[in-house]
Design a protein around this motif. Structure first.
Motif, short mmCIF file in Angstrom:
data_model
loop_
_atom_site.label_atom_id
_atom_site.label_comp_id
_atom_site.label_asym_id
_atom_site.label_seq_id
_atom_site.Cartn_x
_atom_site.Cartn_y
_atom_site.Cartn_z
N UNK A 221 49.16 -37.60 -0.09
CA UNK A 221 50.22 -36.92 0.67
C UNK A 221 49.64 -35.73 1.44
N UNK A 222 48.70 -35.02 0.82
CA UNK A 222 48.05 -33.89 1.48
C UNK A 222 47.25 -34.38 2.69
N UNK A 223 46.51 -35.45 2.52
CA UNK A 223 45.72 -35.99 3.62
C UNK A 223 46.62 -36.43 4.77
N UNK A 224 47.77 -37.00 4.46
CA UNK A 224 48.69 -37.45 5.51
C UNK A 224 49.23 -36.29 6.33
N UNK A 225 49.26 -35.09 5.72
CA UNK A 225 49.74 -33.91 6.45
C UNK A 225 48.70 -33.37 7.42
N UNK A 230 40.82 -26.08 2.17
CA UNK A 230 40.15 -26.33 0.90
C UNK A 230 41.13 -26.50 -0.24
N UNK A 231 42.36 -26.01 -0.08
CA UNK A 231 43.35 -26.14 -1.15
C UNK A 231 44.74 -26.17 -0.55
N UNK A 232 45.68 -26.70 -1.31
CA UNK A 232 47.05 -26.83 -0.84
C UNK A 232 47.96 -27.02 -2.04
N UNK A 233 49.24 -26.78 -1.81
CA UNK A 233 50.26 -27.05 -2.82
C UNK A 233 51.27 -28.01 -2.21
N UNK A 234 51.51 -29.13 -2.88
CA UNK A 234 52.44 -30.13 -2.35
C UNK A 234 53.54 -30.40 -3.36
N UNK A 235 54.70 -30.68 -2.84
CA UNK A 235 55.80 -31.19 -3.66
C UNK A 235 55.77 -32.70 -3.53
N UNK A 236 55.43 -33.37 -4.60
CA UNK A 236 55.20 -34.81 -4.54
C UNK A 236 56.47 -35.55 -4.17
N UNK A 237 56.35 -36.45 -3.21
CA UNK A 237 57.50 -37.25 -2.79
C UNK A 237 57.70 -38.42 -3.74
#
Length: 719
Positions: A221-225, A230-237
């Motif tokens: 999901x991070x890559x699709x954005x 180097x870091x990120x916070x995602x709310x998993x779909x």
């Protein structure tokens, strides 16, 4: 030669330590370096087998992880043969390819080119001196790879967990650092680019669990954005198409809970925290139940912290700090309001700077049993009140770089009863946990298979001593710690603290802002009699001699005297004077104060030994007196006065302030307005006139804004 197991070639020494343990890896490396190389063979089906001089043989089949290797020795779990198998295979392939390249170069240039390509594949993950480290993530693993590596039941569990939209913090792999995913209850690291079998989770299962699947989905999901950071916070779909479960909007129940929380904070502000805790127990209990019903875990944790501080105040506990109480009341209101705004942004625009579920702690619950765990002490905090005494031991996990806290408390010994019976009261550091004294735990490295961890960082270790070993803390114990826990110097830590999210939107942890810093020089130190605090100024990072010190490379130590650990000040004084050699590393709670980096020291490593300040004892000594001017600018002084006055008003209650007290606060508001802080001055005026406020329901929100604004100004207020 084309190796059939590239996944084994990708496992570094650090990866093997994480997948097995340091003892097996060190022994295997020693045996190989001494020339005791087993006979290695690679079978047609991809299995790797090794035969040892002691008659044992180990086999690692294709599609199996290291823990699933089979060995003929009596060990029921991992053993040195299984670990040596991987290291020996790596050397065997390297040697075979080197020999093949020499033969091919003499007979066939095309074959030589093929062997060169094979060597390139073998060394893809080796550090290159001239090449910049490449960023990588496990986002390349598609659904086919997941289906091949995990049972359908595990994927189904992951799908159900994804429906709750957990918030996952991701860090890409760079150089020697493996990609890392921090889920609400555990952490997952990926050590191989070609196989998910070698992903390591710190839950009890260890690998092949649903958490690995969730982590892969989060990286994808991070890559699709298209975020290349180097870091990120995602709310998993959610994985099921069209499902939007868990999107946070403020419905009637949420708004009602927010209003009830506001009424509690209003009551504290108006009547003061000195009112009887019994009068507040019912509102706290109602709020706890409603937070649990809505799944607001971090709001519940913030509420519990507030109640604990109120109890500590009335028990005259050494844990009580009036400024912490001020921050705790502000956080309860600010956290919910921040989530309400983030939830509105998610519903209306589909995006938000931070997911509301992360701010509230949705989907965070229970505890997780941990696999083989190694913890390194970073210090201890002792406390006592009228009825009890206790300790917090702060640990770092060198594998995940996470901080955990072991908490224990005991009723205080009755000195009179002990004298009558002839038995001496048990000293706090002599009490036992899992068969070891508390001093050994606080000053040691813990290896255990009987630990459970809660989402707020609290760890519980089973009482069975057979599952837990404790080794002494050594001068090298912190060498494996890295950023963000360990920073290269004061300048970098200051920048990290400025970039950090505010505490009221971060996951609620028992310990915040614990860091490790190098010490290059002790510049000056002494005892501040007025503050009953030992202070020191250290250089951490930077270049040049003592006469060329940049203030940005300096940090200030401040250790107040505590009745719960009376020897800590003397231990620190002896360390600063160089009794055990020059101090080299310090661990403590860091904050920015008037533009300066200040650290409350908890542990120190010198040239000769490691010291956990509140676990050591030292004879009292005469300390050099010294006055330190750390107040910063005139603005910082005014802001600090205002914060101290607000903390006093919170204890007494706004409605109980007399005319003289209100005039003093108006004078502070006027001074802040003249300094250009008009908004803060207006909010302070609301506090002064709170007893006659037209709309008192807005007071908690405005007081929270005032406290947070003052904290921000005080943090950066410099000349």
């Amino acid at each position: 030669m084309s190796p059939r197991r590239p996944d084994l070639l990708e496992l570094s020494t650090d990866a093997l330590i994480a997948l097995a343990n340091a003892g097996f890896v060190k022994r295997a490396l020693k045996e190989l370096d001494e020339g005791r190389m087993p006979q290695v063979e690679e079978l047609d089906d991809g299995a790797v087998r090794a035969h040892y001089d002691d008659g044992q043989h180990a086999t690692l089949a294709a599609g199996r992880s290291l823990r699933e290797a089979v060995c003929s020795c009596p060990a029921s779990g991992l053993c040195r043969h299984r670990v040596t198998l991987v290291l020996a295979y790596q050397r065997w392939v390297r040697d075979a390819m080197g020999a093949g390249a020499s033969d091919a170069a003499a007979s066939d240039p095309a074959a030589s080119d093929a062997n060169d390509a094979g060597r390139d594949a073998l060394t893809d993950n080796a550090p290159q001196a001239d090449a910049a480290p490449q960023r990588w993530t496990p986002a390349e693993f598609d659904d086919t790879a997941i289906a091949a590596g995990f049972p359908a039941a595990t994927i189904d569990i992951a799908t159900r967990l994804a429906a709750a939209r957990p918030v996952i913090a991701l860090q890409a792999g760079l150089g020697d650092n493996a990609p890392n995913a921090r889920l609400p209850m555990c952490s997952v690291r990926f050590f191989s680019r070609s196989s998910l079998l070698h992903a390591r989770c710190d839950c009890r299962q260890g690998s092949g669990c649903e958490h690995v699947v969730l982590a892969v989905w989060a990286f994808r999901q991070w890559q699709a954005s298209r975020d290349e950071g180097a870091q990120a916070t995602v709310e998993l779909e959610p994985r099921q198409h069209g499902e939007r479960a868990g999107v946070v909007g403020f419905d009637a129940d949420a708004q009602s809970l927010r209003d009830e929380l506001g009424r509690l904070c209003l009551r504290l502000w108006m009547d003061g925290s000195s009112q009887s805790p019994l009068l507040l127990e019912a509102p706290f209990e109602r709020l706890r139940q409603r937070c649990a019903q809505l799944g607001w875990s971090w709001v519940l944790a913030s509420l519990q912290r507030l109640q604990d501080l109120l109890i500590a105040q009335h028990a005259r506990s050494t844990r009580f700090d009036p400024l912490q109480l001020l921050d705790a009341v502000a956080e309860c209101t600010a956290r919910v309001d921040a989530a309400r705004r983030a939830g509105r942004a998610q519903v209306e625009a589909g995006i938000a700077p931070l997911p509301a579920s992360q701010i509230l702690g949705l989907g965070v619950k229970g505890e997780v049993a941990l696999d083989h765990l190694r913890l390194v002490s970073l210090g201890a905090q002792c406390w006592q009140d009228q009825e009890a005494e206790g300790v917090r031991v702060l640990f770092a996990d060198p594998d995940t770089q996470s901080v955990t806290v072991l908490e224990r408390q005991w009723p205080r010994a009755d000195t009179g009863a002990s004298t009558a019976t002839g038995a001496a009261p048990t000293a706090l550091m002599a009490r036992r946990i899992a068969g070891q004294t508390l001093r050994q735990f606080a000053s040691g490295q813990v290896v255990t298979r009987g630990a459970k961890r809660r989402a707020n960082g609290v760890i519980d270790i089973a009482a069975g001593a057979r599952q837990t070993n404790v080794l002494p803390l050594a001068p090298q114990s912190w060498d494996q710690l890295r950023a963000p826990l360990r920073q290269p110097g004061a300048r970098e830590l200051s920048a990290h603290l400025r970039r950090a999210l505010p505490d009221f939107v971060r996951p609620r942890q028992v310990i915040e802002h614990l860091h490790v810093l190098p010490v290059d020089a002790v510049l000056d130190w002494g005892w501040d009699a007025a503050e009953q605090t030992l202070r020191a100024r250290l250089r951490s990072g930077g270049e040049g001699g003592v006469s060329e010190i940049d203030p940005a490379d300096c940090l200030q130590l401040a250790l107040p005297h505590s009745a719960a650990a009376v020897g800590a000040v003397d231990v620190l004084a002896r360390a600063l004077s160089g009794e055990w050699g020059a101090p080299r590393v310090v661990a403590g709670l860091a904050r920015l104060q008037a533009g300066h980096l200040q650290v409350l020291p908890l542990a120190l490593i010198t040239e000769q030994r490691a010291l956990v300040l509140q676990a050591e004892s030292a004879p009292a000594q005469t300390l050099p007196m010294q006055t330190f001017d750390y107040a910063g600018s005139a603005l910082a002084h005014q802001v600090e006065q205002t914060r101290q006055q607000l903390a006093a008003w919170l204890r007494q209650g706004l409605r109980h302030q007399n005319a003289a007290a209100r005039e003093r606060m108006r004078a502070l508001a006027t001074a802040l307005e003249h300094a250009g802080l008009r908004r803060i001055a207006a909010l302070l005026g609301d506090a002064v006139d709170a007893a006659g406020a037209v709309d008192p329901t807005r007071l908690p929100e405005r007081m929270a804004l005032l406290v947070l604004a003052l904290d921000g100004v005080y943090r950066d207020a410099v000349e």
